[in-house]
Design a protein around this motif. Structure first.
Motif, PDB file in Angstrom:
ATOM      1  N   GLU A   1       0.831  -1.210   0.000  1.00  0.00           N
ATOM      2  CA  GLU A   1       0.000   0.000   0.000  1.00  0.00           C
ATOM      3  C   GLU A   1       0.863   1.256   0.000  1.00  0.00           C
ATOM      4  N   GLY A   2       1.928   1.243   0.787  1.00  0.00           N
ATOM      5  CA  GLY A   2       2.822   2.391   0.861  1.00  0.00           C
ATOM      6  C   GLY A   2       3.528   2.680  -0.439  1.00  0.00           C
ATOM      7  N   ARG A   3       3.903   1.621  -1.149  1.00  0.00           N
ATOM      8  CA  ARG A   3       4.526   1.801  -2.462  1.00  0.00           C
ATOM      9  C   ARG A   3       3.547   2.453  -3.434  1.00  0.00           C
ATOM     10  N   ARG A   4       2.327   1.964  -3.427  1.00  0.00           N
ATOM     11  CA  ARG A   4       1.307   2.511  -4.338  1.00  0.00           C
ATOM     12  C   ARG A   4       0.984   3.966  -4.028  1.00  0.00           C
ATOM     13  N   ASN A   5       0.918   4.289  -2.730  1.00  0.00           N
ATOM     14  CA  ASN A   5       0.484   5.623  -2.301  1.00  0.00           C
ATOM     15  C   ASN A   5       1.633   6.574  -1.975  1.00  0.00           C
ATOM     16  N   HIS A   6       2.869   6.112  -2.166  1.00  0.00           N
ATOM     17  CA  HIS A   6       4.054   6.928  -1.866  1.00  0.00           C
ATOM     18  C   HIS A   6       4.024   7.462  -0.433  1.00  0.00           C
ATOM     19  N   ASP A   7       3.739   6.567   0.518  1.00  0.00           N
ATOM     20  CA  ASP A   7       3.725   6.966   1.931  1.00  0.00           C
ATOM     21  C   ASP A   7       4.225   5.842   2.847  1.00  0.00           C
ATOM     22  N   LEU A   8       5.270   5.173   2.404  1.00  0.00           N
ATOM     23  CA  LEU A   8       5.832   4.076   3.189  1.00  0.00           C
ATOM     24  C   LEU A   8       6.200   4.514   4.602  1.00  0.00           C
ATOM     25  N   TYR A   9       6.825   5.662   4.736  1.00  0.00           N
ATOM     26  CA  TYR A   9       7.260   6.100   6.063  1.00  0.00           C
ATOM     27  C   TYR A   9       6.069   6.339   6.990  1.00  0.00           C
ATOM     28  N   ASP A  10       5.031   6.951   6.500  1.00  0.00           N
ATOM     29  CA  ASP A  10       3.847   7.173   7.336  1.00  0.00           C
ATOM     30  C   ASP A  10       3.266   5.851   7.825  1.00  0.00           C
ATOM     31  N   ARG A  11       3.194   4.867   6.968  1.00  0.00           N
ATOM     32  CA  ARG A  11       2.605   3.574   7.316  1.00  0.00           C
ATOM     33  C   ARG A  11       3.501   2.740   8.226  1.00  0.00           C
ATOM     34  N   LEU A  12       4.811   2.902   8.083  1.00  0.00           N
ATOM     35  CA  LEU A  12       5.766   2.050   8.796  1.00  0.00           C
ATOM     36  C   LEU A  12       6.691   2.833   9.724  1.00  0.00           C
ATOM     37  N   LYS A  13       6.286   4.023  10.093  1.00  0.00           N
ATOM     38  CA  LYS A  13       7.128   4.931  10.877  1.00  0.00           C
ATOM     39  C   LYS A  13       7.717   4.263  12.122  1.00  0.00           C
ATOM     40  N   GLU A  14       6.881   3.616  12.896  1.00  0.00           N
ATOM     41  CA  GLU A  14       7.352   3.006  14.140  1.00  0.00           C
ATOM     42  C   GLU A  14       8.429   1.955  13.866  1.00  0.00           C
ATOM     43  N   ASP A  15       8.186   1.082  12.896  1.00  0.00           N
ATOM     44  CA  ASP A  15       9.155   0.037  12.560  1.00  0.00           C
ATOM     45  C   ASP A  15      10.431   0.617  11.973  1.00  0.00           C
TER      46      ASP A  15
END
Length: 80
Positions: free
Chosen positions: A16-30
């Motif tokens: 989803e993050g790749r598609r929406n260009h928001d990987l950091y927002d989705r996986l910030k904690e990790d």
């Protein structure tokens, strides 16, 4: 290995993050937790020359496209 684990355990979020260009927002904690582990394990003299963690994030999570990390990602700690 740290980035590979993020990818392995969060396949849906990564897709989803790749598609929406928001990987950091989705996986910030990790990502932030893995960054801390990286900084503890890598000698400052090595880390000061090249941001290997950022490079691996881009190559492994973002498929070579740093824009997929999203605009909230602070970027490399060393000029790449």
């Amino acid at each position: 290995m740290l980035v590979s684990e993020i990818k392995l355990y969060n396949e849906q979020k990564v897709s989803e993050g790749r598609r929406n260009h928001d990987l950091y927002d989705r996986l910030k904690e990790d990502i932030d937790k893995s960054r801390q582990m990286y900084e503890k394990r890598v000698a400052p003299v090595v880390a000061g020359k090249f941001d290997y963690f950022y490079d691996e994030l881009v190559n492994t999570l973002a498929e070579g496209d740093s824009a997929k990390l999203g605009s909230d990602y602070p970027g490399p700690t060393v000029n790449v």
